[in-house]
Design an enzyme around this catalytic site. Sequence first.
Site, mmCIF file in Angstrom:
data_model
loop_
_atom_site.group_PDB
_atom_site.id
_atom_site.type_symbol
_atom_site.label_atom_id
_atom_site.label_comp_id
_atom_site.label_asym_id
_atom_site.label_seq_id
_atom_site.Cartn_x
_atom_site.Cartn_y
_atom_site.Cartn_z
ATOM 1 C CB CYS A 62 -87.359 32.359 3.852
ATOM 2 S SG CYS A 62 -87.132 31.799 2.150
ATOM 3 C CB CYS A 66 -83.177 25.706 2.696
ATOM 4 S SG CYS A 66 -83.729 26.493 1.165
ATOM 5 C CB CYS A 69 -81.959 28.043 5.766
ATOM 6 S SG CYS A 69 -81.959 29.854 5.785
ATOM 7 C CB CYS A 106 -72.731 39.879 -0.589
ATOM 8 S SG CYS A 106 -71.158 39.619 -1.389
ATOM 9 C CB CYS A 137 -72.786 40.380 -4.559
ATOM 10 S SG CYS A 137 -73.344 38.653 -4.661
ATOM 11 C CB CYS A 197 -71.758 34.773 -6.583
ATOM 12 S SG CYS A 197 -71.236 34.128 -4.980
ATOM 13 N NE ARG A 269 -66.802 35.132 -1.417
ATOM 14 C CZ ARG A 269 -67.779 35.453 -2.275
ATOM 15 N NH1 ARG A 269 -68.991 34.981 -2.092
ATOM 16 N NH2 ARG A 269 -67.548 36.257 -3.289
#
Length: 334
Positions: A62, A66, A69, A106, A137, A197, A269
Amino acid sequence: MGQEMQDIGNAVRHDWQREEIVALLEMPLNDLVFRAQTVHRENFDPNAVQLSTLLNIKTGACAEDCSYCPQSVVNDTSLKVEPLMNKADVMEKARQAKANGASRFCMGAAWRSPTPKGFETTLDIIRGVKSLGLETCATLGMLTPSQADELSRAGLDYYNHNIDTSPEFYGEIITTRTFQDRLDTLSHVRDAGMKVCCGGIVGMGEAESDRAGLLQSLANLDQHPESVPINLLVKIEGTPLENADDLDVFDFVRCIAVARIMMPRSLVRLSAGRQEMSDEAQALCFMAGANSIFYGEKLLTTENPDANHDMTLFDRLGLYPMPVEEDIDRAVSV
Ligand code: SAM
Ligand code: DTB
Ligand code: SF4
């Protein structure tokens, strides 16, 4: 129950001030959990917990940076890059999730934003998963308004896009896209008629006021997200946050409780981090108003408690999976 308590539970506010959130976070834990549980009981079956199963449909490489991550190209982790999965394989995983009792499926893709070809395949995957009778999702990175429309038309119920932390701390964690970029994607998702979400991560070395700022930004959105994932950082070797200081577990419980109070009709959650948490800590989170989990042995790339462990814990606590109809009815009234 007195009028005052009823008012606490039913006010859906969008004007939260930072100081009052900090004051909630600093309440004696008994008082805070009592208040959160009161709000929870006024808005939900207190013993029903919604189950979402995650599948990473495209892994690693990616372009974002971040710092938590494992899937970022800039982080030197041992993760194996995998291309976008094909529809039949995703549907097989979705069928298994449904058979195991999940109500929502998801799908995550490690994209800054969807690639044109990947996006078409993902639309087809969503149509397939939707046809199985699961709530759908996806979390695919930033979206344009027309991509949001297409996802909605393909049958996507929820889009997950987290703001991650407070606006002030955000720049310490990610530099390749802004807080405002995230808010823009969220408004495209809303405009397309999908449910939102949106949550964040705690335990990244942020201050208590940043946790308050995360919750403030979520609750002061025009509409509360229907689902609010509160993730405890999973520290991954090779990421800049691999050695972040542990967050006191009671401060995590406090975040859950304050999220419940501030967003009374949203599913809160208990998300990443359960594998590292004791059963007792998770029970405290349920008492504090968490009523959704990621269910199944894997999150995106890291471990999650296995389904047997979770169902045994549910039995011990008298909890049960939230029926999908209950989740759908509730989302209409957020
Ligand atoms: N690439 C997409 C995006 O960021 O919008 C979707 C996938 S991304 C992995 C989804 C969310 O997972 C992140 O926003 C973050 O909140 C959470 N997450 C990622 N790594 C994490 C970690 N190590 N610990 C806890 N939460 C994490
Ligand atoms: C969310 O808030 N948490 C999930 C989901 N949305 C996509 C992801 C958690 C990821 C934890 C680290 C990993 O497994 O890679
Ligand atoms: Fe990419 Fe999402 Fe990971 Fe950020 S959190 S590096 S956008 S996969």
